[in-house]
Every structure is written in structure tokens, then in C-alpha cells.
Design an enzyme around this catalytic site. Structure first.
Site, mmCIF file in Angstrom:
data_model
loop_
_atom_site.group_PDB
_atom_site.id
_atom_site.type_symbol
_atom_site.label_atom_id
_atom_site.label_comp_id
_atom_site.label_asym_id
_atom_site.label_seq_id
_atom_site.Cartn_x
_atom_site.Cartn_y
_atom_site.Cartn_z
ATOM 1 N N GLY A 28 -6.968 -0.218 4.061
ATOM 2 C CA GLY A 28 -8.400 0.516 4.143
ATOM 3 C C GLY A 28 -8.460 1.732 3.531
ATOM 4 O O GLY A 28 -7.693 2.405 2.919
ATOM 5 N N LEU A 30 -10.755 2.842 1.545
ATOM 6 C CA LEU A 30 -10.759 2.626 0.265
ATOM 7 C C LEU A 30 -11.266 3.940 -0.545
ATOM 8 O O LEU A 30 -12.275 4.360 -0.211
ATOM 9 C CB LEU A 30 -11.441 1.338 -0.134
ATOM 10 C CG LEU A 30 -10.964 -0.014 0.701
ATOM 11 C CD1 LEU A 30 -11.925 -1.043 0.377
ATOM 12 C CD2 LEU A 30 -9.533 -0.069 0.669
ATOM 13 N N ASP A 32 -11.388 5.119 -5.147
ATOM 14 C CA ASP A 32 -11.475 4.487 -6.691
ATOM 15 C C ASP A 32 -10.266 4.133 -6.950
ATOM 16 O O ASP A 32 -10.159 2.787 -7.691
ATOM 17 C CB ASP A 32 -11.649 5.621 -7.421
ATOM 18 C CG ASP A 32 -13.148 5.811 -7.373
ATOM 19 O OD1 ASP A 32 -14.121 5.266 -6.674
ATOM 20 O OD2 ASP A 32 -13.752 6.995 -7.977
ATOM 21 N N GLY A 33 -9.156 4.372 -6.475
ATOM 22 C CA GLY A 33 -7.688 4.049 -6.615
ATOM 23 C C GLY A 33 -7.751 2.211 -6.189
ATOM 24 O O GLY A 33 -7.088 1.585 -7.184
ATOM 25 N N HIS A 34 -8.105 1.993 -4.979
ATOM 26 C CA HIS A 34 -8.318 0.608 -4.677
ATOM 27 C C HIS A 34 -9.135 -0.054 -5.421
ATOM 28 O O HIS A 34 -8.992 -1.347 -5.800
ATOM 29 C CB HIS A 34 -8.574 0.599 -3.101
ATOM 30 C CG HIS A 34 -7.897 1.207 -2.121
ATOM 31 N ND1 HIS A 34 -8.120 2.369 -1.667
ATOM 32 C CD2 HIS A 34 -6.544 0.803 -1.786
ATOM 33 C CE1 HIS A 34 -6.937 2.822 -0.967
ATOM 34 N NE2 HIS A 34 -6.220 2.149 -0.947
ATOM 35 N N GLY A 152 -0.740 -0.226 -6.838
ATOM 36 C CA GLY A 152 -0.806 0.830 -7.562
ATOM 37 C C GLY A 152 0.257 1.559 -8.060
ATOM 38 O O GLY A 152 1.171 1.573 -7.426
ATOM 39 N N LYS A 154 0.783 4.277 -8.416
ATOM 40 C CA LYS A 154 0.775 5.853 -7.822
ATOM 41 C C LYS A 154 2.178 5.626 -6.837
ATOM 42 O O LYS A 154 2.588 6.449 -6.706
ATOM 43 C CB LYS A 154 -0.471 6.011 -7.162
ATOM 44 C CG LYS A 154 -0.413 6.984 -6.013
ATOM 45 C CD LYS A 154 -1.084 8.098 -5.799
ATOM 46 C CE LYS A 154 -0.972 8.976 -4.786
ATOM 47 N NZ LYS A 154 -1.076 8.192 -3.401
ATOM 48 N N SER A 190 -6.021 9.338 -3.555
ATOM 49 C CA SER A 190 -5.201 8.775 -2.423
ATOM 50 C C SER A 190 -6.261 8.926 -1.098
ATOM 51 O O SER A 190 -7.047 10.055 -1.016
ATOM 52 C CB SER A 190 -3.994 9.987 -2.240
ATOM 53 O OG SER A 190 -3.730 9.784 -1.111
ATOM 54 N N SER A 191 -5.941 8.196 -0.276
ATOM 55 C CA SER A 191 -6.866 8.233 1.132
ATOM 56 C C SER A 191 -6.526 9.668 1.581
ATOM 57 O O SER A 191 -7.372 10.031 2.459
ATOM 58 C CB SER A 191 -6.154 7.152 1.837
ATOM 59 O OG SER A 191 -6.300 5.844 1.667
#
Ligand code: PAF
Length: 277
Positions: A28, A30, A32-34, A152, A154, A190-191
Site C-alpha cells: 500500500g 501507493l 507512481d512506482g507502484h 520493482g 528499486k 518510495s513510500s
């Protein structure tokens, strides 16, 4: 889009599904990466996914052994907002179970062990973290039985471990890596970025800047480490060049494809990033 909270509902929903299932596992919060993982699942060029499922589950196992329950408690959670975002992104099902649904007998006795791959780099400062990740990802694979799962780039160490787990345990899922999504300034999404002040965010750019200089061979590994260590307000945890598959360190300069990975803390927020070398 259907929001599913229990494993019973999930199994019912999956009975009716025909065709290829893509899974995007998330915790969760969320960003742009997700969303780039969801787009990749929709627009995979060499395969068609008929159904895209995202999971949202803040997995206590990957925090619990850290001796840092605050990190788990404080992890941002907003399932409704995330579900709305996933609906707009065209996801078919969101599986968002409670902890008791995933771990009805509380902490499991049997875990997936990630060995040396999981105990170095991120694992050195987060003991047990990757065993927790591998265990929950295995559970998600067993529950959802996806044909493909999207992760990802990342989290390069996580990706390498999951690929190795799929190989070592003969799991029948195809792991797809999605390139790092970066902000306009170059910071990896990143979150945790939401915890950075504007000035911390500028300081955090030292990590992608150093990785870029290393990738372009403008500096060597020792110079890169010095550069990062000397950045005001940046606390370097590690900067390493490793084999992308085994995560074993590679001496500089690399003569085969390699991965440079780094972790820093800025204003109390730990950030990671990596680049292919
Ligand atoms: O990368 C993450 O968000 C988590 O580690 C994952 C893969 C969803 C497992 O909890």
C-alpha cells in the site's frame, strides 16, 4: 474492481477467473512506482495478462524481527485511497487481508529462509527482513497462483532473492522486473519519500547523483563512497557493487554486468537506490 479481504473470498473469486493472472504485490501507500508495476502488468509486450490482481498487505514478518515495531506501526496505511487508485489504474481485484487472515496462528513456525543473500546489504541492518518478505510472497503466490508477478527494480536485493527463491523452490511463476520510477529530480519513488522535507529531498539526491557518476565511470567505487560519506546531512549505510543475480561483491572496475546499490539515511529516513553498471 473487486476489493477482497479474506482468503475464502479470494478463492471464490479465483475459481471464476479464466486466463493468465498477473500479481502486483504491494504494502500500500501507493505511489507512481507502484502504478508503473500495474502499467507493466497491463502492457507487458511479450505476454498478455487477462487478470491483474494487486495485493495490499503490510506484512508484520518483514518488520517484526527488526526490534523496531514503530517502523511497522508507523507504516502509512490507507487501503481505501489505495483501492481507488488501483481501480483507476484498471486492476481487476485487490486482495487486502488483515494480519489475522494471513497469519491466523500468529507468527508462523515455518518460514522461507533467504540465507546469505538475505543477510547482507539491507539484511545487515534489517535482520530477518528478507525471510519475512520471502515468506509472505510465497503465501501470496500459493493463494493467488499468478502466472506472472511484477516487482520493482528499486528493491534490487528483494528482486534477486525472489528470483532465486522461485528457482530454488520450483515455484511456477514468472518474475518480471520493472525499471525504477524516478521523480523529475531523479530521486527513486518510495513510500518513504513522503517523510522527507524539501531540504532533505535535495540532500537525498546525493545517492542517485553518486550512482550515476559511478555508472558513467566518472568516479571509482572508493571515490563514490567518499563522495557520499562527505555529503552534509547524509548518513551512508553502504555503497556496493555486486553481481545482480547472486549479490556477491564484485571488485572495481567490473568486467561483467554489475549492480551498484546504496543505502543512506537523511533526516531519519532510510532510502535505497541502485543502478546497472
Ligand atoms: O516490496 C514490497 O512492497 C514488499 O516487500 C512486498 C513484496 C509486497 C512483500 O511484503
Amino acid at each position: 474492481m473487486k476489493l477482497i479481504k479474506t482468503t475464502a473470498e479470494l478463492i471464490d473469486a479465483l475459481v471464476a477467473v479464466r486466463g493468465t493472472i498477473a500479481l502486483v504485490p504491494t504494502m500500500g501507500a501507493l505511489h507512481d512506482g507502484h502504478l508503473s508495476l500495474i502499467s507493466a502488468a497491463h502492457a507487458d509486450s511479450d505476454s498478455d495478462n487477462d487478470v491483474v490482481i494487486a495485493s495490499i498487505f503490510v506484512n508484520p514478518l518483514q518488520f517484526a524481527q527488526l526490534g523496531n515495531c514503530d517502523d511497522y506501526r508507523n507504516y502509512p496505511r490507507d487501503v481505501d485511497a489505495d483501492a481507488q487508485l488501483l481501480e483507476s489504474a484498471g486492476v481487476d481485484f485487490v486482495f487486502a487481508p488483515e494480519v489475522a487472515e494471513m497469519y491466523p496462528l500468529r507468527t508462523p513456525e515455518v518460514w522461507v529462509s533467504t540465507g546469505e543473500m538475505g543477510s547482507q546489504l539491507e539484511g545487515a541492518s534489517r535482520p530477518g527482513h528478507f525471510d519475512g518478505v520471502a515468506t509472505v510472497v510465497t503465501k501470496l503466490f500459493n493463494l493467488i497462483r499468478p502466472h506472472r508477478a511484477y516487482f520493482g527494480q528499486k528493491d534490487a536485493q528483494q528482486l534477486a532473492i525472489i528470483r532465486r527463491m522461485v528457482h530454488d523452490l520450483n515455484l511456477r511463476v514468472d518474475i518480471r522486473a520493472v525499471p525504477i520510477s524516478r521523480g523529475a529530480d531523479g530521486l527513486a519513488e518510495s513510500s518513504r519519500n513522503q517523510h522527507l522535507s524539501a531540504s532533505d529531498r535535495r540532500k537525498a539526491l546525493a545517492l542517485p547523483t553518486t550512482l550515476t557518476a559511478l555508472r558513467d565511470r566518472r568516479i571509482d567505487l572508493d571515490q563514490a563512497r567518499d563522495q557520499l560519506r562527505n555529503c552534509p546531512g547524509v548518513d551512508m549505510d553502504y555503497l556496493e557493487v555486486v553481481s545482480p543475480d547472486t549479490l556477491q561483491p564484485i571488485t572495481w572496475p567490473p568486467t561483467a554486468p554489475a549492480l551498484a546499490l546504496g543505502a543512506i539515511t537523511v533526516g531519519g529516513t532510510r532510502l535505497i537506490d541502485n543502478m546497472d553498471i
